[in-house]
Design an enzyme around this catalytic site. Sequence first.
Site, PDB file in Angstrom:
ATOM      1  N   HIS A 533      -7.728  -8.199  -1.523  1.00  0.00           N
ATOM      2  CA  HIS A 533      -6.577  -7.275  -1.860  1.00  0.00           C
ATOM      3  C   HIS A 533      -6.714  -6.297  -2.967  1.00  0.00           C
ATOM      4  CE1 HIS A 533      -3.968 -10.844  -0.470  1.00  0.00           C
ATOM      5  NE2 HIS A 533      -4.506 -10.426   0.586  1.00  0.00           N
ATOM      6  N   HIS A 577       0.553 -10.531  -0.053  1.00  0.00           N
ATOM      7  CA  HIS A 577      -0.657 -10.019   0.904  1.00  0.00           C
ATOM      8  C   HIS A 577      -0.169  -8.541   1.177  1.00  0.00           C
ATOM      9  CE1 HIS A 577      -2.635 -14.146   1.488  1.00  0.00           C
ATOM     10  NE2 HIS A 577      -1.571 -14.312   1.269  1.00  0.00           N
TER      11      HIS A 577
HETATM   12  C1  LIG Z   1     -10.830  -9.964   5.267  1.00  0.00           C
HETATM   13  C2  LIG Z   1      -9.449  -9.385   4.821  1.00  0.00           C
HETATM   14  C3  LIG Z   1      -8.324 -10.268   5.012  1.00  0.00           C
HETATM   15  C4  LIG Z   1      -7.203  -9.558   4.734  1.00  0.00           C
HETATM   16  N1  LIG Z   1      -5.939 -10.412   4.878  1.00  0.00           N
HETATM   17  C5  LIG Z   1      -5.004  -9.764   4.722  1.00  0.00           C
HETATM   18  C6  LIG Z   1      -3.654 -10.653   5.377  1.00  0.00           C
HETATM   19  O1  LIG Z   1      -3.593 -11.801   5.739  1.00  0.00           O
HETATM   20  N2  LIG Z   1      -2.424 -10.025   4.915  1.00  0.00           N
HETATM   21  C7  LIG Z   1      -2.308  -8.824   4.322  1.00  0.00           C
HETATM   22  O2  LIG Z   1      -1.191  -8.477   4.117  1.00  0.00           O
HETATM   23  N3  LIG Z   1      -3.292  -8.267   3.799  1.00  0.00           N
HETATM   24  C8  LIG Z   1      -4.696  -8.503   4.120  1.00  0.00           C
HETATM   25  N4  LIG Z   1      -5.819  -8.006   3.881  1.00  0.00           N
HETATM   26  C9  LIG Z   1      -5.741  -6.630   3.071  1.00  0.00           C
HETATM   27  C10 LIG Z   1      -5.228  -5.448   4.083  1.00  0.00           C
HETATM   28  O3  LIG Z   1      -5.635  -5.313   5.172  1.00  0.00           O
HETATM   29  C11 LIG Z   1      -5.206  -4.245   3.102  1.00  0.00           C
HETATM   30  O4  LIG Z   1      -4.677  -4.380   2.002  1.00  0.00           O
HETATM   31  C12 LIG Z   1      -4.910  -2.932   3.917  1.00  0.00           C
HETATM   32  O5  LIG Z   1      -5.404  -2.888   5.298  1.00  0.00           O
HETATM   33  C13 LIG Z   1      -5.244  -1.879   2.891  1.00  0.00           C
HETATM   34  O6  LIG Z   1      -4.719  -0.580   3.688  1.00  0.00           O
HETATM   35  P1  LIG Z   1      -5.397   0.910   3.353  1.00  0.00           P
HETATM   36  O7  LIG Z   1      -4.759   1.837   4.305  1.00  0.00           O
HETATM   37  O8  LIG Z   1      -5.390   0.942   2.021  1.00  0.00           O
HETATM   38  O9  LIG Z   1      -7.005   0.689   3.537  1.00  0.00           O
HETATM   39  P2  LIG Z   1      -7.632   0.148   4.967  1.00  0.00           P
HETATM   40  O10 LIG Z   1      -6.917  -0.529   6.032  1.00  0.00           O
HETATM   41  O11 LIG Z   1      -8.915  -0.590   4.578  1.00  0.00           O
HETATM   42  O12 LIG Z   1      -8.185   1.399   5.646  1.00  0.00           O
HETATM   43  C14 LIG Z   1      -9.018   2.525   4.900  1.00  0.00           C
HETATM   44  C15 LIG Z   1      -9.830   3.123   6.118  1.00  0.00           C
HETATM   45  O13 LIG Z   1     -10.402   4.289   5.753  1.00  0.00           O
HETATM   46  C16 LIG Z   1     -11.775   4.326   6.555  1.00  0.00           C
HETATM   47  N5  LIG Z   1     -12.691   5.022   5.457  1.00  0.00           N
HETATM   48  C17 LIG Z   1     -13.129   4.811   4.406  1.00  0.00           C
HETATM   49  N6  LIG Z   1     -13.835   5.750   3.891  1.00  0.00           N
HETATM   50  C18 LIG Z   1     -13.949   6.751   4.742  1.00  0.00           C
HETATM   51  C19 LIG Z   1     -14.415   7.971   4.852  1.00  0.00           C
HETATM   52  N7  LIG Z   1     -15.192   8.655   3.671  1.00  0.00           N
HETATM   53  N8  LIG Z   1     -14.110   8.913   5.995  1.00  0.00           N
HETATM   54  C20 LIG Z   1     -13.481   8.144   6.900  1.00  0.00           C
HETATM   55  N9  LIG Z   1     -13.048   7.190   6.870  1.00  0.00           N
HETATM   56  C21 LIG Z   1     -13.134   6.512   5.678  1.00  0.00           C
HETATM   57  C22 LIG Z   1     -12.197   2.973   6.610  1.00  0.00           C
HETATM   58  O14 LIG Z   1     -13.234   2.701   7.459  1.00  0.00           O
HETATM   59  C23 LIG Z   1     -10.923   2.189   6.853  1.00  0.00           C
HETATM   60  O15 LIG Z   1     -10.417   2.352   8.272  1.00  0.00           O
HETATM   61  C24 LIG Z   1      -7.021  -8.274   4.056  1.00  0.00           C
HETATM   62  C25 LIG Z   1      -8.194  -7.583   4.081  1.00  0.00           C
HETATM   63  C26 LIG Z   1      -9.455  -8.181   4.398  1.00  0.00           C
HETATM   64  C27 LIG Z   1     -10.579  -7.090   4.340  1.00  0.00           C
END
Ligand SMILES: Cc1cc2nc3c(=O)[nH]c(=O)nc-3n(C[C@H](O)[C@H](O)[C@H](O)COP(=O)(O)OP(=O)(O)OC[C@H]3O[C@@H](n4cnc5c(N)ncnc54)[C@H](O)[C@@H]3O)c2cc1C
Length: 600
Positions: A533, A577
Site C-alpha cells: 500500500h 486498502h
Molecule cells: C499485490 C497487491 C495487492 C493489493 N491488494 C489490494 C487490495 O486488496 N485492495 C486495495 O484496495 N488495494 C490493494 N492494493 C493496492 C492498490 O492496488 C493500489 O493502491 C492502487 O492500484 C494504486 O493506484 P495507482 O494509480 O496509484 O498505481 P497503480 O495502480 O500501481 O498504477 C500505476 C501504473 O503506472 C504504470 N507505470 C509506471 N511507470 C510508468 C512509466 N514510466 N510509464 C508508463 N507507465 C508507467 C504502471 O505499470 C501501472 O500500470 C494491492 C497492491 C498490490 C501490488
Amino acid sequence: MIFSYRTAFLSLSLAARSALGVLYTDPSQLPASSHYDYIIVGSGAGGGVLSSRLSEISTAKVLLIEAGLNPAGVEATEIPFLGPDLIGTPFDWNFTTTAQAGLDGRSIAYSRGFALGGSTSVNFMVYTRGSEDDYNRWAKVTGDSGWSWNSLQPYFKKMEKLVASADNLSQSGKLIPSIHGTSGPVDVSLPGFQLVTDNLVIGATADFPTQFPFNEDMNSGNTIGIGWVQYTIGGGQRASSFTSYIQPALSRSNLDVLINTQVTKVMQTGTSGGLPVFRGVQFGTSANGPLYALNATHEVILSAGAVKTPQILLLSGIGPSAQLSKLGIKTIVNNAHVGANLQDHPLLSSQYSVNSTATFDSISQNATLAGEIQEQWETSKTGEFTLGPANQLGWLRLPKNSSIFKSTADPSAGPTSGHYELIFTDGFVSFAIPSPSTGNYFSLFTNVVSPSSRGSITLASTNPFAAPLIDPGLLNSPFDIYTMVQAIKAGKQFMTASAFNGFILEPYGDFAAAVTDAEIEAYARTYSTTVWHPTSSAAMTSVNSSGGVLNPDLTVKSTVGLRVVDASAFPYVPAAHPQTAVYILAERAADLIKAKYASS
Ligand SMILES: Cc1cc2nc3c(=O)[nH]c(=O)nc-3n(C[C@H](O)[C@H](O)[C@H](O)COP(=O)(O)OP(=O)(O)OC[C@H]3O[C@@H](n4cnc5c(N)ncnc54)[C@H](O)[C@@H]3O)c2cc1C
Ligand SMILES: *[C@@H]1O[C@H](CO)[C@@H](O)[C@H](O)[C@H]1NC(C)=O
Ligand SMILES: *[C@@H]1O[C@H](CO)[C@@H](O)[C@H](O)[C@H]1NC(C)=O
Ligand SMILES: *[C@@H]1O[C@H](CO)[C@@H](O)[C@H](O)[C@H]1NC(C)=O
Ligand SMILES: *[C@@H]1O[C@H](CO)[C@@H](O)[C@H](O)[C@H]1NC(C)=O
Ligand SMILES: *[C@@H]1O[C@H](CO)[C@@H](O)[C@H](O)[C@H]1NC(C)=O
Ligand SMILES: *[C@@H]1O[C@H](CO)[C@@H](O)[C@H](O)[C@H]1NC(C)=O
Ligand SMILES: *[C@@H]1O[C@H](CO)[C@@H](O)[C@H](O)[C@H]1NC(C)=O
C-alpha cells in the site's frame, strides 16, 4: 521466491485467449500527426479512471501511455482466487525494497502491477473506502473541503456498482445497501462462496462485543469492528480499472492507448507567469532503444503510482537539488519533498493448524481438485475461484490508555480509523514462509494501518528503465512496532473465542514460540512484509504551504501544465486498502480537469 501458493495451475492461466485490436503496442505505431490535449502516464487506479472520464469530453483527444502488458483474456488476472499468484509474474514490476531496519535488515519483494489497470489488475480486490476521519484529515491539511468525507460522497457512489455475489449470498446484515452506488463502472460484491470459517469469525465477535465489535458495513465512514469483506469483483470475476474504465472506453475515437512503453521524463515546453510549463513527455521501450516525444495541448498527468511517479518527477528535474545535482540532473523546480513522505502498511501473517480437511490448503495441495474448481469457474463463474483471500476482516484501535501514547502522539486520523487490521483466511497464506505441503490451516493477518514511520523514493541512477531506491520504512518507528505487537496479542485473544473451539488446534511454527512481548516483537521483525500500500510520495498540501509536492487540485507546485493523479498524492495513507481512495481521488480529479477545460 519464497511465496509458493497455488502456483501449479497458474502457468496455464497466464496465456491470453484473445487480444484487443485497438491498442498501439509500440511507440513507432503512433501516427506522425498525433496531437493530444491530455497525456496520461500510467493506467492503474488513477490513470484508468482519467482515461475514461477525460475521453468523455468529445472535443478532447487523450493519450494513455502504459509501461506494462495487456491483461485482456488472461485468466489469471480474471480469476479472483489467483490474485496472489500474479506476484513475480510478467504482470509484476518485481521491485525490491532497500534493507529495512525495522525488518532486521531484510530487503523484501515489492510488487506493483505491470499491466493496463496497473496494480488493480493484480491486487487482492479488497474494497474499503477508508474512514470519515481519513478524508477529513486530507481536507484539513490541504485546506480544501472538497476532500472531506461528506464532499466526496457523490464520487463514492459514482464509481461503484453493488452487485450480487457469485452465489447470490443475502446482503442482509452483511452490508448496508443504501450507502452503496448501484450504477457506477466498478462492480463490488460480497464473497462469492461460503466457508465454514464465516460463521466462526462472525460468531467470535459476539464473545467480545466491546473489544472486537461486529461492523455491519465498514464502508459507512466508521470502519471500526470486524465484518464481511466487500470486493471489487462482479459476476465472479476481478473488476479492475482496466475492465471497469479503460476497456469500455477503448471504442472511443478520441482515446489512444499505447502499451509496452515507459515515459522516461516530462519536459519543459516553455514558461508561463514565471513558472516552468511541463507539457512534454519523452518515452521509449528500452534504455538502448529510440526515444520519442510528444507535447500535450492542455496537461500531462502522472498516474504512474507511488513508486514511479516520484521517480519520473526527479528524472525531470523536479525534486531536491542536492540529490539531482549528484546525478548530474539539472534542477528546474527545487522541491525537497518529492519522493519523501512515503507511507505503507506493514503486514504479518501467522497460522494455526485446524481441525478440517476443507480449507484453501486442500485446493493448493491437490491439483485434481484445483482443476475441477477452475473448470467450475470457467463454466459458471462460481465456486472457490470467485473468492479473494479472506471473507472477513476488521479495523481496530489501541486502548486509549496504551502506554505508547505517553511518548507518541496518536498518528491515526481519528476515532473512526483503525490503528491495526486483522484479516482472517481459511488456509495457509504467507508472503514470508513457504506453505507446508500437507495439513490444513487458518491464517491470522495483522496489519499496522495508521503508521507513523515515513520512507522515501530516491533515484538509484539516471536510467529511467531502472528501479529507484524504495524505502517504505516498514516497522521503523516505536509506534509501528508497538502496534504490531499489540495487534498480534489482540488477534491471539480473538482466536480464543468459543466459536473457534474444536476448529482452531494450535499455532504453527515460530508463531507458537512467540509469547512474551519481546518474543513477539522479534517474531514480527523476522516475518513481517508489506500489504503493498505505498502512498504519499508526492503529497498534496495547502496552496501556500511550502511543504508537499502538489496543490489541493493535484497540480505540481511551481509548475504549469502538470498534475499527479495516483496514490502518491495522498497526504496520509488511509487506514484502509487504498485502491478505492485512488479511484475516488481520480474521479474528483477528472471533474477538476474538466472544469478547467470548460473555462479555457
Ligand atoms: C499485490 C497487491 C495487492 C493489493 N491488494 C489490494 C487490495 O486488496 N485492495 C486495495 O484496495 N488495494 C490493494 N492494493 C493496492 C492498490 O492496488 C493500489 O493502491 C492502487 O492500484 C494504486 O493506484 P495507482 O494509480 O496509484 O498505481 P497503480 O495502480 O500501481 O498504477 C500505476 C501504473 O503506472 C504504470 N507505470 C509506471 N511507470 C510508468 C512509466 N514510466 N510509464 C508508463 N507507465 C508507467 C504502471 O505499470 C501501472 O500500470 C494491492 C497492491 C498490490 C501490488
Ligand atoms: C518479473 O519477474 C518474472 C519472473 O522472473 C518475469 O517473468 C517478468 O518479466 C518480470 N517482470 C518485469 C516487468 O520484468
Ligand atoms: C443468482 O441469481 C441469478 C439471477 O437471479 C441467477 O441467474 C443465478 O443462476 C443465481 N446463481 C446462483 C449460483 O444461484
Ligand atoms: C514540444 O514543445 C517544445 C517547446 O515548444 C518544442 O521545442 C518541441 O519541438 C515540441 N515537441 C514536439 C514533439 O512537438
Ligand atoms: C484430490 O481431489 C480429488 C478431486 O476432488 C479427489 O477425488 C481426491 O480424493 C483428492 N485427493 C486427496 C489426496 O485428497
Ligand atoms: C487500561 O484500562 C483497562 C480498563 O480500564 C485496564 O484493564 C488496563 O489494565 C489498562 N491498561 C494500561 C496499560 O494501563
Ligand atoms: C474435530 O472436529 C470433530 C467434528 O467436528 C470433533 O468431533 C472433534 O472433537 C474435533 N477434534 C478436536 C481435536 O477438536
Ligand atoms: C495564498 O497566497 C496568495 C498570495 O499571497 C493569497 O492571495 C491567497 O489568498 C493564499 N491562499 C490561501 C488559500 O491561503
